[in-house]
Scaffold this motif. Structure first.
Motif, PDB file in Angstrom:
ATOM      1  N   GLN A  47       0.834  -1.207   0.000  1.00 48.08           N
ATOM      2  CA  GLN A  47       0.000   0.000   0.000  1.00 48.08           C
ATOM      3  C   GLN A  47       0.862   1.248   0.000  1.00 48.08           C
ATOM      4  O   GLN A  47       0.428   2.308  -0.475  1.00 48.08           O
ATOM      5  CB  GLN A  47      -0.971  -0.001   1.185  1.00 48.08           C
ATOM      6  CG  GLN A  47      -0.318   0.053   2.564  1.00 48.08           C
ATOM      7  CD  GLN A  47      -1.324  -0.193   3.699  1.00 48.08           C
ATOM      8  OE1 GLN A  47      -2.398  -0.740   3.489  1.00 48.08           O
ATOM      9  NE2 GLN A  47      -0.971   0.222   4.905  1.00 48.08           N
ATOM     10  N   ASP A  88      12.097  -3.366   3.203  1.00 54.22           N
ATOM     11  CA  ASP A  88      12.143  -4.382   2.146  1.00 54.22           C
ATOM     12  C   ASP A  88      12.708  -5.665   2.723  1.00 54.22           C
ATOM     13  O   ASP A  88      13.455  -5.639   3.707  1.00 54.22           O
ATOM     14  CB  ASP A  88      12.997  -3.923   0.957  1.00 54.22           C
ATOM     15  CG  ASP A  88      12.727  -4.831  -0.252  1.00 54.22           C
ATOM     16  OD1 ASP A  88      11.716  -4.629  -0.935  1.00 54.22           O
ATOM     17  OD2 ASP A  88      13.519  -5.766  -0.473  1.00 54.22           O
ATOM     18  N   MET A  97      16.166   3.521  -2.987  1.00 57.80           N
ATOM     19  CA  MET A  97      15.170   2.737  -2.246  1.00 57.80           C
ATOM     20  C   MET A  97      15.680   2.279  -0.869  1.00 57.80           C
ATOM     21  O   MET A  97      15.054   2.531   0.162  1.00 57.80           O
ATOM     22  CB  MET A  97      14.767   1.536  -3.117  1.00 57.80           C
ATOM     23  CG  MET A  97      13.933   0.498  -2.435  1.00 57.80           C
ATOM     24  SD  MET A  97      12.319   1.129  -1.944  1.00 57.80           S
ATOM     25  CE  MET A  97      11.831  -0.152  -0.819  1.00 57.80           C
TER      26      MET A  97
HETATM   27  O1  1CP Z   1       3.422  -1.090   1.521  1.00 59.42           O
HETATM   28  C1  1CP Z   1       4.306  -1.955   1.423  1.00 59.42           C
HETATM   29  O2  1CP Z   1       4.006  -3.150   1.372  1.00 59.42           O
HETATM   30  C2  1CP Z   1       5.704  -1.470   1.297  1.00 59.42           C
HETATM   31  C3  1CP Z   1       6.761  -2.242   2.000  1.00 59.42           C
HETATM   32  C4  1CP Z   1       7.417  -3.341   1.187  1.00 59.42           C
HETATM   33  C5  1CP Z   1       7.252  -4.700   1.385  1.00 59.42           C
HETATM   34  C6  1CP Z   1       6.297  -5.387   2.349  1.00 59.42           C
HETATM   35  C7  1CP Z   1       8.383  -3.173   0.144  1.00 59.42           C
HETATM   36  C8  1CP Z   1       8.848  -1.902  -0.393  1.00 59.42           C
HETATM   37  N1  1CP Z   1       8.847  -4.401  -0.188  1.00 59.42           N
HETATM   38  C9  1CP Z   1       8.172  -5.355   0.516  1.00 59.42           C
HETATM   39  C10 1CP Z   1       8.378  -6.797   0.509  1.00 59.42           C
HETATM   40  C11 1CP Z   1       9.017  -7.423  -0.648  1.00 59.42           C
HETATM   41  N2  1CP Z   1      10.133  -7.031  -1.345  1.00 59.42           N
HETATM   42  C12 1CP Z   1       8.612  -8.672  -1.159  1.00 59.42           C
HETATM   43  C13 1CP Z   1       7.493  -9.486  -0.595  1.00 59.42           C
HETATM   44  C14 1CP Z   1       6.176  -8.942  -1.020  1.00 59.42           C
HETATM   45  C15 1CP Z   1       5.800  -9.161  -2.446  1.00 59.42           C
HETATM   46  O3  1CP Z   1       5.786 -10.318  -2.898  1.00 59.42           O
HETATM   47  O4  1CP Z   1       5.516  -8.156  -3.109  1.00 59.42           O
HETATM   48  C16 1CP Z   1       9.468  -9.010  -2.228  1.00 59.42           C
HETATM   49  C17 1CP Z   1       9.395 -10.243  -3.071  1.00 59.42           C
HETATM   50  C18 1CP Z   1      10.421  -7.965  -2.336  1.00 59.42           C
HETATM   51  C19 1CP Z   1      11.538  -7.884  -3.288  1.00 59.42           C
HETATM   52  C20 1CP Z   1      11.422  -6.670  -4.106  1.00 59.42           C
HETATM   53  N3  1CP Z   1      11.747  -5.430  -3.639  1.00 59.42           N
HETATM   54  C21 1CP Z   1      10.890  -6.530  -5.411  1.00 59.42           C
HETATM   55  C22 1CP Z   1      10.333  -7.675  -6.280  1.00 59.42           C
HETATM   56  C23 1CP Z   1      11.299  -8.019  -7.378  1.00 59.42           C
HETATM   57  C24 1CP Z   1      10.957  -9.314  -8.107  1.00 59.42           C
HETATM   58  O5  1CP Z   1      11.570 -10.352  -7.781  1.00 59.42           O
HETATM   59  O6  1CP Z   1      10.098  -9.299  -8.980  1.00 59.42           O
HETATM   60  C25 1CP Z   1      10.942  -5.167  -5.734  1.00 59.42           C
HETATM   61  C26 1CP Z   1      10.502  -4.515  -7.005  1.00 59.42           C
HETATM   62  C27 1CP Z   1      11.481  -4.489  -4.599  1.00 59.42           C
HETATM   63  C28 1CP Z   1      11.661  -3.029  -4.422  1.00 59.42           C
HETATM   64  C29 1CP Z   1      10.641  -2.400  -3.581  1.00 59.42           C
HETATM   65  N4  1CP Z   1      10.358  -2.745  -2.263  1.00 59.42           N
HETATM   66  C30 1CP Z   1       9.393  -1.914  -1.770  1.00 59.42           C
HETATM   67  C31 1CP Z   1       9.038  -0.990  -2.801  1.00 59.42           C
HETATM   68  C32 1CP Z   1       8.047   0.126  -2.658  1.00 59.42           C
HETATM   69  C33 1CP Z   1       9.832  -1.322  -3.930  1.00 59.42           C
HETATM   70  C34 1CP Z   1       9.811  -0.637  -5.265  1.00 59.42           C
HETATM   71  C35 1CP Z   1      11.010   0.226  -5.442  1.00 59.42           C
HETATM   72  C36 1CP Z   1      10.752   1.700  -5.449  1.00 59.42           C
HETATM   73  O7  1CP Z   1       9.675   2.236  -5.152  1.00 59.42           O
HETATM   74  O8  1CP Z   1      11.721   2.377  -5.808  1.00 59.42           O
END
Ligand code: 1CP
Length: 393
Positions: free
Chosen positions: A77, A125, A94
């Motif tokens: 969210q 993260d 990030m």
């Molecule tokens: O509101 C929220 O949930 C924000 C907090 C949060 C959480 C719970 C972030 C911020 N990351 C996560 C967990 C996370 N990170 C997971 C488990 C949840 C899920 O399945 O979505 C996973 C697999 C990750 C790894 C990760 N980090 C990815 C996925 C990559 C892939 O393998 O496809 C990505 C894109 C990130 C970066 C990230 N983490 C969070 C954000 C907002 C972002 C995007 C980067 C940005 O805004 O610059």
């Protein structure tokens, strides 16, 4: 009050852990084991104990009670669907944003203010424990977590640095700042489950099929188990820091567990996920376990010892409840794809999810995976209003 483990000071804590480890016979190299890292308890002024969140709709539903309104929050969210997020993140990488307590707290609060959701999810993260341990990792925009050097051999695993309690201070600080603002709204802490974390570590980057870790668990089970235990302890300490500093519940994300069959999951993954949770079970906060593509794993995921199972968008909640024998509250599972459908289509879907969820002994509305970045935030606010407008009876 500061949690006992944080107040003890580094040296005293190390000595205490050593003595406990001697008593429990759990020293295996320098790997902290759950039995010795679980020294703290929640302080009397923790939101779960001082009257702020124990009776909230979220915690009530997680505990199988009757909430005053239908609780809802959304995975991811916080983040790129919100213009206020993009603004405060401008020019800040990030992982840096996760380690600046004021900023991480502000980003956590943004969706709570905007959408009136029933919980904040801590902005961080799953790779933050790696970064804080000293592993070279970054989040590359448009890609995801990337390691300087993949972890593929027994020597690579043996060379992994240990996460320390002190290194987690920016996390505790961000959580304290956040819960001071959240009042009666609970904060959910989270961590990546060992398989999902190890999948990034072995591949060195995001992958589709997770071939590297799946090969390793069969070809070199000792190295796999050592890596999974390392990840379990890092994630477990990350959870413990968030819960002790003020989070009222915690979710273990095994986002990629769906690439495993049940036999591999049970043999090579479930024990490590259970070990991660061993760090926090004694704290008494509700624990949620979520993965995607996990319709065949739901029972095994519950059996690592959690209070609530998160269900992805693939399996209707009444069927998930049937598979689980009606034993636990469920969380989910609005299809994120429908957030971009016309409102009448989305509304009908949300009502279906609520009807299916009523079969379970408790239901917290959520998506079946994270908020897609292109989502119109006004739609999320409207979904929350709709859910809250439907009586919990
Ligand atoms: O509101 C929220 O949930 C924000 C907090 C949060 C959480 C719970 C972030 C911020 N990351 C996560 C967990 C996370 N990170 C997971 C488990 C949840 C899920 O399945 O979505 C996973 C697999 C990750 C790894 C990760 N980090 C990815 C996925 C990559 C892939 O393998 O496809 C990505 C894109 C990130 C970066 C990230 N983490 C969070 C954000 C907002 C972002 C995007 C980067 C940005 O805004 O610059």
């Amino acid at each position: 009050m500061i949690p006992a483990t944080a107040a003890a000071g580094p040296q005293r804590e190390t000595v205490c852990r050593y003595l406990l480890a001697l008593i429990f016979g759990t020293i295996d190299g320098m790997t902290p084991s759950p039995a010795v890292s679980a020294a703290g308890v929640l302080a009397a002024d923790h939101p779960l104990l001082d009257g702020r969140t124990a009776d909230s709709p979220l915690i009530t539903a997680y505990r199988g009670g009757k909430p005053s309104r239908r609780p809802v929050w959304f995975m991811r969210q916080a983040g790129r669907s919100l213009p206020e997020y993009l603004k405060v993140r401008e020019g800040i990488a990030m992982l840096d944003s996760c380690l600046r307590p004021e900023l991480a707290s502000e980003i956590t609060l943004q969706p709570v203010r905007r959408h009136d959701v029933d919980a904040g999810i801590f902005f961080s993260d799953i790779v933050i424990p790696l970064k804080l341990a000293g592993v070279g990792v970054d989040i590359v925009p448009g890609v995801g977590p990337v390691l300087d050097k993949p972890v593929r051999t027994a020597a690579d695993v043996a060379a992994l640095p240990q996460l320390t309690w002190e290194a987690l201070e920016p996390i505790r600080e961000a959580v304290r700042l956040t819960v001071a603002e959240l009042g009666k709204t609970p904060l959910i802490g989270f961590a990546g489950a060992p398989f999902t974390l190890a999948a990034y570590m072995v591949e060195g980057k995001p992958s589709r099929d997770h071939l590297g870790p799946r090969t390793m668990m069969h070809a070199d089970p000792d190295t796999w188990n050592a890596l999974a235990n390392w990840a379990a302890d890092a994630s477990g300490m990350f959870l413990q820091a968030q819960l002790e500093a003020g989070a009222s519940a915690a979710q273990l994300f095994d986002s990629w567990a769906g690439s495993l069959g049940l036999a591999d999951y049970t043999r090579f993954v479930a024990p490590a996920s259970s070990r991660a949770l061993d760090h926090v079970r004694h704290l008494g906060a509700p624990l949620i376990h979520f993965g995607t593509g996990t319709s065949e794993l739901l029972v095994a995921m519950r059996d690592v010892g959690v209070d609530v199972v998160g269900v992805d968008y693939r399996l209707p909640l009444d069927e998930a409840n049937r598979r689980l024998g009606g034993t636990v509250p469920l969380q989910g599972n609005i299809d994120p794809a429908l957030l971009s459908a016309p409102w009448d289509v989305l509304e009908a879907h949300v009502r279906e999810v609520i009807a299916a969820g009523s079969a379970a002994p408790g239901h917290v509305l959520n998506l079946g995976h994270g908020v897609p970045p292109e989502t119109d935030p006004a739609v999320l606010t409207r979904v929350v209003e709709l859910i809250h407008s439907i009586s919990p009876e």
